[in-house]
Design a protein around this motif. Structure first.
Motif, mmCIF file in Angstrom:
data_model
loop_
_atom_site.group_PDB
_atom_site.id
_atom_site.type_symbol
_atom_site.label_atom_id
_atom_site.label_comp_id
_atom_site.label_asym_id
_atom_site.label_seq_id
_atom_site.Cartn_x
_atom_site.Cartn_y
_atom_site.Cartn_z
ATOM 1 N N LEU B 13 45.135 -17.031 -38.752
ATOM 2 C CA LEU B 13 45.268 -18.166 -39.667
ATOM 3 C C LEU B 13 44.705 -19.466 -39.089
ATOM 4 C CD1 LEU B 13 46.069 -19.301 -42.327
ATOM 5 C CD2 LEU B 13 48.458 -19.287 -41.627
ATOM 6 N N PRO B 14 44.986 -19.792 -37.818
ATOM 7 C CA PRO B 14 44.354 -20.994 -37.260
ATOM 8 C C PRO B 14 42.834 -20.933 -37.327
ATOM 9 C CG PRO B 14 46.127 -20.261 -35.829
ATOM 10 C CD PRO B 14 45.952 -19.192 -36.873
ATOM 11 N N LEU B 15 42.279 -19.756 -37.162
ATOM 12 C CA LEU B 15 40.826 -19.606 -37.241
ATOM 13 C C LEU B 15 40.327 -19.841 -38.665
ATOM 14 C CD1 LEU B 15 38.143 -18.914 -35.950
ATOM 15 C CD2 LEU B 15 38.652 -16.496 -36.267
ATOM 16 N N VAL B 16 41.070 -19.327 -39.646
ATOM 17 C CA VAL B 16 40.683 -19.537 -41.048
ATOM 18 C C VAL B 16 40.741 -21.028 -41.381
ATOM 19 C CG1 VAL B 16 41.225 -19.000 -43.440
ATOM 20 C CG2 VAL B 16 41.497 -17.246 -41.690
ATOM 21 N N LEU B 17 41.764 -21.696 -40.870
ATOM 22 C CA LEU B 17 41.870 -23.142 -41.089
ATOM 23 C C LEU B 17 40.705 -23.872 -40.432
ATOM 24 C CD1 LEU B 17 45.703 -23.538 -40.560
ATOM 25 C CD2 LEU B 17 44.468 -24.126 -42.650
ATOM 26 N N LEU B 18 40.349 -23.428 -39.236
ATOM 27 C CA LEU B 18 39.216 -24.035 -38.537
ATOM 28 C C LEU B 18 37.925 -23.861 -39.326
ATOM 29 C CD1 LEU B 18 37.871 -25.285 -36.011
ATOM 30 C CD2 LEU B 18 37.696 -22.979 -35.092
ATOM 31 N N GLN B 19 37.740 -22.655 -39.840
ATOM 32 C CA GLN B 19 36.524 -22.369 -40.593
ATOM 33 C C GLN B 19 36.460 -23.197 -41.867
ATOM 34 O OE1 GLN B 19 35.964 -18.210 -41.290
ATOM 35 N NE2 GLN B 19 33.870 -18.461 -42.030
ATOM 36 N N ALA B 20 37.591 -23.305 -42.563
ATOM 37 C CA ALA B 20 37.629 -24.111 -43.787
ATOM 38 C C ALA B 20 37.303 -25.568 -43.461
ATOM 39 C CB ALA B 20 39.007 -24.004 -44.433
ATOM 40 N N ARG B 21 37.859 -26.044 -42.363
ATOM 41 C CA ARG B 21 37.614 -27.427 -41.966
ATOM 42 C C ARG B 21 36.146 -27.648 -41.625
ATOM 43 N NH1 ARG B 21 37.768 -30.499 -37.254
ATOM 44 N NH2 ARG B 21 38.369 -32.663 -37.680
#
Lengths: 174, 174
Positions: B13-21
């Motif tokens: 999930l932190p990676l998905v948030l990073l990618q979205a950002r």
DNA sequence: ATCTATTTGCTAATCTATTAGCAATGCCAC
DNA sequence: GTGGCATTGCTAATAGATTAGCAAATAGAT
């Protein structure tokens, strides 16, 4: 276009995403620190844990680490005895990266702790909420293409529509 | 403790948030580059643009920039003539940071471009989706407390429930 | 008034991000 | 084959993040 606003009317969405990510990471960071590896190193360990080996450009894509960073990160990980790098025979440019047995053992120790943390977080925010959030972020990534700074003029939305249709995106967050 | 899984069953999930950002930021970065300022500098300019002056610890909180980073960022911004720093009379520890007229003018030039970019993004992902995503992220932040590495034992969920109740949180993403 | 504890901003060391650019290798049309 | 062209991984320079820790100033308790 619309009277040139001199004040901002939108929340800083990248900042909100950053804050959400940091909040989440605060729950995982103790596990990483206890094992002496950094966030980026864990991202790499995590993807290599699922496959026998990967090439740097694949890791760059999967872990969202830029190529210049990747060079240093992999060098340090090799120094620490976490990964091995060897050239591909038929293409001397390419490289294959693998976890060492020691890193694989470390990952096996960490995975249950990571999973337990996810369960604890889901317990606090709700499993349904958690799943829908991931879904929403996936949708965002499907609907919003990477901005290409080279084609500045002539906004082309066809790429976004393609991505949206291809991914089978639901209407909204729902 | 459910049988110690040796494989990960959750998305990163932190990676998905990073990618979205990152995906979002790719749309704003050209504006920042054209004005010769970094992401963090823009975050600071943006909050100072709304108020006459702020203290470093307030900026740290608002911009999610760590205190050690803030020292260097503000020093560079002062060097570039973007901000001024002066001590508070009655408390020699404290400091007040303000935008220079030049930085304020730059911000006034940038704000319409930033706003236009938000509108373009909303056009691509849908305004409703965009608003609900922000709402969902706010809910996550309200429900999930910062992990306190000092209190390792005795999980205390009261803080999360308080935050949830206090914020008037809706059931889920909805 | 003094002694302790907290707050505030900072330095230092290591690691990663961003931007630009580059050498080596392989691909491909000619 | 050979010359153009893209790919792959890398270096260099500057900026920020993370962790640990520290000095000065203030607040609070005795």
């Amino acid at each position: 276009m619309a009277s040139k606003p001199t004040r901002l009317h939108h929340r800083n969405l990248p900042l909100v995403l950053l804050q959400a990510r940091e909040r989440l990471l605060s729950h995982f960071r103790p596990i990483l620190n206890a094992n002496g590896i950094t966030e980026q190193q864990w991202r790499i360990v995590r993807v290599l844990y699922e496959k026998p080996s990967l090439e740097p450009r694949e890791i760059v894509e999967l872990c969202r680490i830029s190529s210049p960073s990747m060079a240093g990160v992999l060098a340090r990980m090799q120094e620490l005895g976490l990964v091995t790098r060897r050239r591909v025979d038929h293409d001397q440019r390419r490289l294959r990266v693998s976890l060492t047995p020691r890193a694989r053992a470390m990952a096996a120790r960490m995975v249950p702790q990571i999973e337990a943390t996810y369960l604890r977080i889901e317990q606090q925010v709700g499993e349904v909420f958690s799943e829908r959030l991931v879904q929403a972020l996936d949708q965002l990534l499907a609907m919003l293409p990477e901005y290409d700074s080279r084609k500045a003029a002539g906004a082309d939305l066809s790429q976004a529509k393609e991505a949206g249709a291809a991914g089978g995106v639901i209407d909204v967050v729902q």
